[in-house]
Enzyme design. Structure first.
Site, PDB file in Angstrom:
ATOM      1  CG  HIS A 100      -2.612   0.760   1.127  1.00 25.75           C
ATOM      2  ND1 HIS A 100      -1.709   2.420   1.133  1.00 25.75           N
ATOM      3  CD2 HIS A 100      -3.283   0.534   0.484  1.00 25.75           C
ATOM      4  CE1 HIS A 100      -2.878   3.143   0.854  1.00 25.75           C
ATOM      5  NE2 HIS A 100      -3.890   2.316  -0.097  1.00 25.75           N
ATOM      6  CD  GLU A 169      -5.309   1.769  -3.747  1.00 28.03           C
ATOM      7  OE1 GLU A 169      -5.941   1.968  -3.465  1.00 28.03           O
ATOM      8  OE2 GLU A 169      -4.073   1.509  -2.255  1.00 28.03           O
TER       9      GLU A 169
HETATM   10  P1  PGA Z   1      -8.967   6.756  -0.614  1.00 31.89           P
HETATM   11  O1  PGA Z   1      -8.015   5.700   0.083  1.00 31.89           O
HETATM   12  O2  PGA Z   1     -10.259   6.063  -1.206  1.00 31.89           O
HETATM   13  O3  PGA Z   1      -9.682   7.507   0.709  1.00 31.89           O
HETATM   14  O4  PGA Z   1      -8.314   7.467  -1.722  1.00 31.89           O
HETATM   15  C1  PGA Z   1      -7.610   4.601  -0.781  1.00 31.89           C
HETATM   16  C2  PGA Z   1      -6.650   3.233  -0.482  1.00 31.89           C
HETATM   17  O5  PGA Z   1      -5.777   4.508   0.451  1.00 31.89           O
HETATM   18  O6  PGA Z   1      -7.266   2.677  -0.572  1.00 31.89           O
END
Ligand code: PGA
Length: 245
Positions: A100, A169
């Site tokens: 992450h 992401e």
């Molecule tokens: P967010 O976070 O939806 O607040 O942008 C996503 C994540 O960190 O997995």
């Protein structure tokens, strides 16, 4: 029936035990049983709330899985403050987040360390949600492919099974309110397919997903779910995301 999608709620460092239990009660009141059964839902709670949630979910037979936000990649031993896969498995954790962006960029996990976590998780036969994504300067400098290749490199030698999801992401989209566009996400599905020579197929998207914008992404080919941060903290919003995604 359409394939199930995966909806991950990443609570990060939020919710006390009491708040977590109230959330589950609310979510299971808002979503009907058939809505739970139509999708796969995983909550990644804070470490201290996992046990209470696991017992509640088990007692009422709610169709919710639990995931671990972190683990240390050794079996056991003198690692003060860390938690192992075995300990987390003993309180109902089935899925593990690895890579992450907050662990990479705030908690200082290097790609080498992340690779170790991947290999250790695979050795221990647990399910992985592997997060990857470029920073804004990488995008501006046309380095997306280089960065993503490096982040996915560890999987070249691994026989990919159904137990690994890949969460795209982009770092610039996490917690910023700026979601990647449909085109950005579609381009990434193509890039990942090329880099992995078609081996990686289970892709999900994360970064500023909310109940208002998730509908636009619902028909992107090859995206099989979402990793949701801030919006997942509100059971009403998360339920809407599950309905519309
Ligand atoms: P967010 O976070 O939806 O607040 O942008 C996503 C994540 O960190 O997995």
């Amino acid at each position: 029936m359409a394939d199930k999608k995966l909806f991950c709620a990443n609570w990060k460092m939020n919710k006390t035990v009491e708040e977590a239990l109230v959330y589950i009660k609310n979510l299971t009141t808002i979503l009907k049983e058939e809505e739970f059964n139509a999708q796969d839902i995983i909550i990644f709670p804070n470490l201290c709330t996992i046990d209470s949630l696991w017992r509640t979910i088990g007692f009422y037979h709610y169709n919710i899985k639990l995931g671990g936000q972190n683990f240390y990649p050794v079996k056991s031993g003198a690692y003060t403050g860390e938690t192992s896969i075995d300990i987390l498995k003993s309180i109902g954790i089935e899925y593990f987040l690895i890579g992450h962006s907050e662990r990479r960029h705030i908690l200082g996990e290097t790609q080498d360390f992340i690779d170790k976590k991947v290999l250790f998780a695979i050795e221990n036969k647990v399910k992985i949600i592997y997060c990857f994504g470029e920073k804004l300067p990488d995008r501006k400098d046309n380095k997306i492919e280089e960065v993503i290749k490096q982040q996915l490199n560890v999987f070249n030698t691994i026989d990919l099974t159904n137990d690994i999801y890949f969460a795209y992401e982009p770092v610039w989209a996490i917690g910023t309110g700026i979601r990647a566009t449909k085109q950005d996400i579609t381009d990434m599905t193509t890039l990942v397919k090329d880099i992995s020579k078609g081996k990686i197929s289970k892709l999900i998207y994360g970064g500023s997903i909310d109940d208002k914008n998730v509908g636009e992404l619902s028909n992107i080919k090859n995206i099989s779910g979402y990793l949701v941060g801030s919006a997942s903290l509100d059971p009403q919003k998360f339920a809407e995301i599950v309905r519309k995604g």
